[in-house]
Design an enzyme around this catalytic site. Structure first.
Site, PDB file in Angstrom:
ATOM      1  N   ARG A  51      29.492  33.121  77.792  1.00 23.65           N
ATOM      2  CA  ARG A  51      30.641  32.470  78.090  1.00 23.65           C
ATOM      3  C   ARG A  51      31.018  31.362  77.072  1.00 23.65           C
ATOM      4  O   ARG A  51      32.457  31.281  76.852  1.00 23.65           O
ATOM      5  CB  ARG A  51      30.677  32.015  79.722  1.00 23.65           C
ATOM      6  CG  ARG A  51      30.408  32.982  80.523  1.00 23.65           C
ATOM      7  CD  ARG A  51      31.634  33.830  80.919  1.00 23.65           C
ATOM      8  NE  ARG A  51      32.823  33.033  81.253  1.00 23.65           N
ATOM      9  CZ  ARG A  51      33.054  32.530  82.477  1.00 23.65           C
ATOM     10  NH1 ARG A  51      32.216  32.862  83.707  1.00 23.65           N
ATOM     11  NH2 ARG A  51      34.162  31.875  82.757  1.00 23.65           N
ATOM     12  N   ASP A 104      28.640  42.454  91.568  1.00 26.01           N
ATOM     13  CA  ASP A 104      29.255  41.153  91.645  1.00 26.01           C
ATOM     14  C   ASP A 104      28.900  40.910  93.146  1.00 26.01           C
ATOM     15  O   ASP A 104      28.428  41.894  93.812  1.00 26.01           O
ATOM     16  CB  ASP A 104      30.789  41.180  91.477  1.00 26.01           C
ATOM     17  CG  ASP A 104      31.154  39.480  91.380  1.00 26.01           C
ATOM     18  OD1 ASP A 104      30.475  38.762  91.534  1.00 26.01           O
ATOM     19  OD2 ASP A 104      32.611  39.372  91.355  1.00 26.01           O
ATOM     20  N   HIS A 120      39.251  38.055  86.070  1.00 29.87           N
ATOM     21  CA  HIS A 120      38.549  37.245  85.709  1.00 29.87           C
ATOM     22  C   HIS A 120      38.343  37.365  84.231  1.00 29.87           C
ATOM     23  O   HIS A 120      37.307  37.991  83.729  1.00 29.87           O
ATOM     24  CB  HIS A 120      37.177  37.127  86.470  1.00 29.87           C
ATOM     25  CG  HIS A 120      36.149  36.089  86.102  1.00 29.87           C
ATOM     26  ND1 HIS A 120      36.703  34.945  85.240  1.00 29.87           N
ATOM     27  CD2 HIS A 120      35.010  35.737  86.540  1.00 29.87           C
ATOM     28  CE1 HIS A 120      35.559  33.909  85.258  1.00 29.87           C
ATOM     29  NE2 HIS A 120      34.566  34.634  86.029  1.00 29.87           N
ATOM     30  N   GLN A 170      35.451  36.224  81.864  1.00 23.83           N
ATOM     31  CA  GLN A 170      34.036  36.951  82.114  1.00 23.83           C
ATOM     32  C   GLN A 170      34.004  38.239  81.379  1.00 23.83           C
ATOM     33  O   GLN A 170      32.759  38.485  80.750  1.00 23.83           O
ATOM     34  CB  GLN A 170      33.892  36.856  83.704  1.00 23.83           C
ATOM     35  CG  GLN A 170      32.546  37.372  83.869  1.00 23.83           C
ATOM     36  CD  GLN A 170      31.167  36.322  83.613  1.00 23.83           C
ATOM     37  OE1 GLN A 170      31.330  35.401  83.903  1.00 23.83           O
ATOM     38  NE2 GLN A 170      30.527  36.994  82.812  1.00 23.83           N
ATOM     39  N   ARG A 208      41.396  27.695  87.390  1.00 30.30           N
ATOM     40  CA  ARG A 208      40.653  28.626  88.332  1.00 30.30           C
ATOM     41  C   ARG A 208      41.382  28.218  89.707  1.00 30.30           C
ATOM     42  O   ARG A 208      41.665  27.165  90.274  1.00 30.30           O
ATOM     43  CB  ARG A 208      39.196  28.351  88.326  1.00 30.30           C
ATOM     44  CG  ARG A 208      38.621  28.956  89.619  1.00 30.30           C
ATOM     45  CD  ARG A 208      36.938  28.796  89.542  1.00 30.30           C
ATOM     46  NE  ARG A 208      36.608  30.007  88.522  1.00 30.30           N
ATOM     47  CZ  ARG A 208      35.250  30.112  88.461  1.00 30.30           C
ATOM     48  NH1 ARG A 208      34.328  29.707  89.256  1.00 30.30           N
ATOM     49  NH2 ARG A 208      34.881  31.192  87.350  1.00 30.30           N
ATOM     50  N   CYS A 264      27.996  38.878  86.690  1.00 32.65           N
ATOM     51  CA  CYS A 264      28.592  37.666  86.099  1.00 32.65           C
ATOM     52  C   CYS A 264      28.094  36.367  86.808  1.00 32.65           C
ATOM     53  O   CYS A 264      28.339  35.630  86.154  1.00 32.65           O
ATOM     54  CB  CYS A 264      30.399  37.816  86.632  1.00 32.65           C
ATOM     55  SG  CYS A 264      30.607  37.674  88.502  1.00 32.65           S
TER      56      CYS A 264
HETATM   57  N1  NVA Z   1      34.221  37.837  92.091  1.00 33.86           N
HETATM   58  C1  NVA Z   1      33.577  36.586  92.246  1.00 33.86           C
HETATM   59  C2  NVA Z   1      33.131  36.068  91.015  1.00 33.86           C
HETATM   60  C3  NVA Z   1      32.292  34.810  90.778  1.00 33.86           C
HETATM   61  C4  NVA Z   1      32.315  34.170  89.224  1.00 33.86           C
HETATM   62  C5  NVA Z   1      34.513  35.479  92.879  1.00 33.86           C
HETATM   63  O1  NVA Z   1      35.754  35.754  92.713  1.00 33.86           O
HETATM   64  O2  NVA Z   1      34.145  34.685  93.664  1.00 33.86           O
HETATM   65  N1   CP Z   2      30.682  33.668  86.240  1.00 30.29           N
HETATM   66  C1   CP Z   2      31.344  32.573  86.725  1.00 30.29           C
HETATM   67  O1   CP Z   2      32.430  32.571  86.460  1.00 30.29           O
HETATM   68  O2   CP Z   2      30.623  31.576  87.163  1.00 30.29           O
HETATM   69  P1   CP Z   2      31.084  30.400  87.798  1.00 30.29           P
HETATM   70  O3   CP Z   2      31.760  30.425  89.112  1.00 30.29           O
HETATM   71  O4   CP Z   2      29.904  29.572  88.057  1.00 30.29           O
HETATM   72  O5   CP Z   2      32.002  29.680  86.911  1.00 30.29           O
END
Ligand code: NVA
Ligand code: CP
Length: 317
Positions: free
Chosen positions: A301, A233, A144, A147, A117, A273
């Site tokens: 997930r 989101d 992502h 997800q 990540r 998500c």
């Molecule tokens: N769009 C959000 C998703 C978090 C799971 C982010 O990138 O922070």
């Molecule tokens: N939806 C998702 O990826 O959640 P986290 O940021 O908690 O991993």
């Protein structure tokens, strides 16, 4: 397809399958994977041991916070018989400017799989280019895919095939939106996208071939009209916190409310998500209401990624 019988000792980069974007797998492979998720989920629910990854190790590298991604990958790998090593920028040399190429070469000699990540997609692309083992995108600024894998599995569980359906995206033209657009192009559904001006999706960043699988709407209510699935989101994704105040103003009308859900199909689902901010991108009545499947979505997930890890390491079983 190439069967990825990779291990940390494997030296041939040709056998490796990465999962860096949704478009890294074909429609046919997704058919297999969604079936496989159901099998793996059923085993989990009935306490039937399923350990095809015994003695395999995954490195998980987090440069941003996580709850769902961390728990689902870590628990999933243990359930499959393997183990995990957890790294963050702060507690590894990644935070002290060791080149990504060097980190990839070293880490991928010691483990069988890597989940990352991070911020820019170019970082994970660079890591993958120098990795001996499959690399999975656990979220970047641009995508992502894990997800959306879980989201589409959740849709299929509740309503059957997503092919030909309409997904309404209300909010930021972000990593989630881009991945929905890729999925629509591969799996044959349409996305109705409504974002505030200045936060639109960009077809070239989304990495899609044409504009045929999505339509843009100024008014979020119009995007939701007739949709089979409404999803949104956070207004401010991780890494964009400096824009928080400007985004609060720009996104004020992009809150999924009960009127928007009424404009959608009567049996429309709501997904998010998570983490969610009730009263910002979604009304509490919607996310906690009868059309919301967010808890199934979060749980999936686990099952989706177990199927993905198994596929990347062992191919079709
Ligand atoms: N769009 C959000 C998703 C978090 C799971 C982010 O990138 O922070
Ligand atoms: N939806 C998702 O990826 O959640 P986290 O940021 O908690 O991993």
């Amino acid at each position: 397809m190439t069967t990825a019988s990779t291990t940390a000792a494997t030296t041939s980069p040709h056998a490796i399958r990465h999962y860096l974007q949704f478009s890294d797998l074909t429609a046919d492979e997704y058919v297999y994977l969604f079936d496989r998720m159901a099998v793996i989920k059923k085993k989990f629910k009935t306490y039937e041991k399923h350990q095809p990854l015994t003695d395999r190790t995954m490195a998980m590298i987090f440069e941003k916070a996580s709850t769902r991604t961390r728990v689902s990958f870590e628990a999933g790998m243990y359930q499959l018989g393997g183990s995990v090593v957890h790294l963050t920028t702060g507690d590894s040399q990644l935070g002290r400017a060791e080149p990504i190429e060097d980190s990839a070469k070293v880490i991928s000699r010691m483990v069988d799989l890597v989940m990352i990540r991070t911020y820019e997609q170019t970082k994970i692309d660079t890591f993958a280019a120098h990795s001996r083992v499959p690399v999975i995108n656990g979220l970047t600024n641009e995508f992502h895919p894990c997800q959306i894998l879980a989201d589409i599995f959740t849709y299929i569980e509740h309503r059957g095939s997503i092919q030909g359906k309409t997904v309404a995206w209300v909010g930021d033209g972000n990593n989630m939106a881009n991945t929905w657009l890729q999925a629509a192009e591969i799996l044959g559904f349409t996305v109705h996208v409504s974002t505030p001006s200045g936060y639109e999706v960009d077809q070239s960043i989304a990495g899609i071939r044409s504009g045929d699988s999505y339509k843009v709407f100024k008014d979020p209510m119009e995007a939701c009209r007739g949709a089979d699935l409404v999803t949104t989101d956070v207004w401010t994704s991780m890494g964009y916190e400096a824009e928080n105040e400007a985004r609060r103003k720009a996104f004020a009308d992009w809150c999924v409310d009960e009127d928007m859900m009424r404009a959608a199909q009567p049996d429309a689902l709501f997904m998010h998500c998570l983490p969610a901010h009730r009263g910002e991108e979604v009304q509490a009545e919607v996310i906690d209401g009868p059309q919301s499947v967010v808890w199934d979505e979060a749980e999936n997930r686990l099952h989706a990624q177990k199927a993905l890890m198994e596929f990347l390491l062992l191919g079709r079983l």
